[in-house]
Write an enzyme that holds these catalytic residues in place. Structure first.
Site, PDB file in Angstrom:
ATOM      1  CG  ASP A   1      91.580  59.775  52.645  1.00  0.00           C
ATOM      2  OD1 ASP A   1      90.936  58.822  52.157  1.00  0.00           O
ATOM      3  OD2 ASP A   1      92.591  59.621  53.346  1.00  0.00           O
ATOM      4  N   GLY A   2      88.514  59.671  53.518  1.00  0.00           N
ATOM      5  CA  GLY A   2      87.846  59.279  54.760  1.00  0.00           C
ATOM      6  C   GLY A   2      86.431  58.748  54.593  1.00  0.00           C
ATOM      7  CG  ASN A   3      84.336  59.118  50.867  1.00  0.00           C
ATOM      8  OD1 ASN A   3      84.357  60.177  51.464  1.00  0.00           O
ATOM      9  ND2 ASN A   3      84.296  59.028  49.547  1.00  0.00           N
TER      10      ASN A   3
ATOM     11  CG  ASN B   1      91.848  55.313  44.800  1.00  0.00           C
ATOM     12  OD1 ASN B   1      91.533  56.491  44.702  1.00  0.00           O
ATOM     13  ND2 ASN B   1      92.431  54.838  45.892  1.00  0.00           N
TER      14      ASN B   1
ATOM     15  NE  ARG C   1      98.484  58.169  53.245  1.00  0.00           N
ATOM     16  CZ  ARG C   1      98.165  57.596  54.401  1.00  0.00           C
ATOM     17  NH1 ARG C   1      98.969  57.734  55.446  1.00  0.00           N
ATOM     18  NH2 ARG C   1      97.055  56.879  54.526  1.00  0.00           N
TER      19      ARG C   1
ATOM     20  CB  SER D   1      97.678  59.863  48.696  1.00  0.00           C
ATOM     21  OG  SER D   1      97.707  59.534  50.059  1.00  0.00           O
TER      22      SER D   1
ATOM     23  CD  GLU E   1     101.028  78.697  52.054  1.00  0.00           C
ATOM     24  OE1 GLU E   1     101.125  78.175  53.185  1.00  0.00           O
ATOM     25  OE2 GLU E   1     101.974  79.282  51.496  1.00  0.00           O
TER      26      GLU E   1
HETATM   27  C1  IPE Z   1      93.788  59.477  48.050  1.00  0.00           C
HETATM   28  O1  IPE Z   1      93.163  58.734  49.039  1.00  0.00           O
HETATM   29  C2  IPE Z   1      93.038  59.334  46.758  1.00  0.00           C
HETATM   30  C3  IPE Z   1      91.766  60.037  46.685  1.00  0.00           C
HETATM   31  C4  IPE Z   1      91.262  60.796  47.616  1.00  0.00           C
HETATM   32  C5  IPE Z   1      91.056  59.888  45.455  1.00  0.00           C
HETATM   33  P1  IPE Z   1      93.598  57.236  49.363  1.00  0.00           P
HETATM   34  O2  IPE Z   1      92.706  56.773  50.462  1.00  0.00           O
HETATM   35  O3  IPE Z   1      93.607  56.432  48.138  1.00  0.00           O
HETATM   36  O4  IPE Z   1      95.098  57.417  49.868  1.00  0.00           O
HETATM   37  P2  IPE Z   1      95.945  56.570  50.920  1.00  0.00           P
HETATM   38  O5  IPE Z   1      95.803  55.120  50.533  1.00  0.00           O
HETATM   39  O6  IPE Z   1      95.392  56.847  52.272  1.00  0.00           O
HETATM   40  O7  IPE Z   1      97.342  57.094  50.796  1.00  0.00           O
HETATM   41  C1  IPE Z   2      88.203  58.598  49.707  1.00  0.00           C
HETATM   42  O1  IPE Z   2      87.786  57.841  50.804  1.00  0.00           O
HETATM   43  C2  IPE Z   2      87.570  58.139  48.419  1.00  0.00           C
HETATM   44  C3  IPE Z   2      88.522  57.514  47.478  1.00  0.00           C
HETATM   45  C4  IPE Z   2      89.784  57.342  47.677  1.00  0.00           C
HETATM   46  C5  IPE Z   2      87.979  57.056  46.212  1.00  0.00           C
HETATM   47  P1  IPE Z   2      88.412  56.418  51.115  1.00  0.00           P
HETATM   48  O2  IPE Z   2      87.630  55.389  50.392  1.00  0.00           O
HETATM   49  O3  IPE Z   2      89.860  56.392  50.883  1.00  0.00           O
HETATM   50  O4  IPE Z   2      88.111  56.289  52.677  1.00  0.00           O
HETATM   51  P2  IPE Z   2      89.108  55.745  53.793  1.00  0.00           P
HETATM   52  O5  IPE Z   2      90.381  56.526  53.673  1.00  0.00           O
HETATM   53  O6  IPE Z   2      89.299  54.296  53.534  1.00  0.00           O
HETATM   54  O7  IPE Z   2      88.406  56.031  55.067  1.00  0.00           O
HETATM   55 MG    MG Z   3      91.489  56.846  52.004  1.00  0.00          MG
END
Ligand code: IPE
Ligand code: IPE
Ligand code: MG
Length: 258
Positions: free
Chosen positions: A19-21, A67, A194, A196, A207
């Site tokens: 997460d966090g891209n 997503n 979380r 998710s 863990e």
């Molecule tokens: C979880 O990340 C899904 C993936 C990493 C593929 P999300 O960015 O979709 O989750 P939320 O919206 O923060 O719960």
């Molecule tokens: C995770 O990064 C990649 C996917 C869920 C596909 P995000 O696209 O959720 O990046 P943030 O959480 O919005 O920063």
């Molecule tokens: Mg995300």
């Protein structure tokens, strides 16, 4: 460079919520798509490192059932990135003895993703050095719902007696349990705490390791830090510390209740 823990303290199966891209890109004034591109580089690094230290199975949560509700352009870009990953990493996956598998509703993936995915799964089926599982169009609730549906179907057809349903029965209806060892360690990047809708059933005794790092900046050392963290934990599975730290001699630990 952070050392890897001793082999006998390694998790067999590691899951990562990557997460966090988007936030990584936005913080640099870049479009979210650039974050996904850099995220694919982290995938490469982490797969290589996990394989090298001897992790048996690695599941990457790459695209959730939810997503699909993102803007159309972002979904399209993620699908295109996935297709490119499967094509570009083919040699590396096959050359390193990695078996590619998937969990999730892959029927929903567009044909230009499904085709290279199915081909690489089949080409790598005999590989034994590591299992790389991509969770695509995956949702923990959706998987459990599918399992319940299939159990009901079996029951109506007279193949499954409700009173005979055990934890093992439920597990046998989950794709993850059929193709992967139990989940030992779950890592989530980006500072969110979380699940998710990832592996809901499978996280029962995993863990959990959370890091503030955004996925595009997560590297080999971050994986080693998570593995070291795992190695330092005492897993008790409901028992006492004394029970799990001392191998029980024959008869020991039996309080004579039966
Ligand atoms: C979880 O990340 C899904 C993936 C990493 C593929 P999300 O960015 O979709 O989750 P939320 O919206 O923060 O719960
Ligand atoms: C995770 O990064 C990649 C996917 C869920 C596909 P995000 O696209 O959720 O990046 P943030 O959480 O919005 O920063
Ligand atoms: Mg995300």
């Amino acid at each position: 460079m952070v050392d890897s823990p001793p082999r006998d303290r390694l998790p067999r199966h590691v899951g990562i919520i990557m997460d966090g891209n988007g936030r990584w890109a936005r913080a640099r004034g870049l479009p979210r798509e650039d974050g996904h591109e850099r995220g694919a580089d982290s995938v490469r690094t982490v797969v290589r490192a996990a394989r090298k230290v001897g992790v048996e199975a690695l599941t990457l949560f790459a695209f959730s059932s939810q997503n699909w509700d993102r803007p159309h352009e972002e979904v399209f870009h993620l699908m295109e990135l996935l297709r490119r990953y499967l094509v570009q990493e083919r040699e590396e996956i096959l050359g390193n003895g990695i078996r590619l598998v998937t969990v999730g509703d892959s029927e929903r993936l567009p044909p230009y993703v499904r085709a290279p995915l199915v081909e690489l799964m089949s080409a790598s089926a005999e590989n034994r050095d590591m299992v790389l599982c991509l969770a695509l169009s995956y949702g923990g609730r959706e998987m459990l719902t599918k399992a319940v549906r299939e159990m009901c179907r079996a029951s109506v057809a007279g193949r499954l007696e409700p009173n005979d349903i055990t934890v093992e029965t439920v597990e046998s209806y989950l794709d993850s349990a059929r193709i992967l060892p139990p989940l030992d360690l779950l890592i989530r990047t980006s500072g969110e705490h979380r699940i998710s809708n990832f592996f809901l059933w499978e996280t029962a005794y995993a863990e959990l390791h959370f890091t503030e790092k955004m996925w595009p900046e997560f590297d080999r050392d971050d994986l080693m830090i998570a593995l070291q963290d795992f190695a330092s934990r005492e897993r008790r599975f409901g028992q006492t510390s004394e029970q799990v730290s001392r191998p029980a001699a024959t008869g020991e630990g039996d309080p004579g209740l039966d």
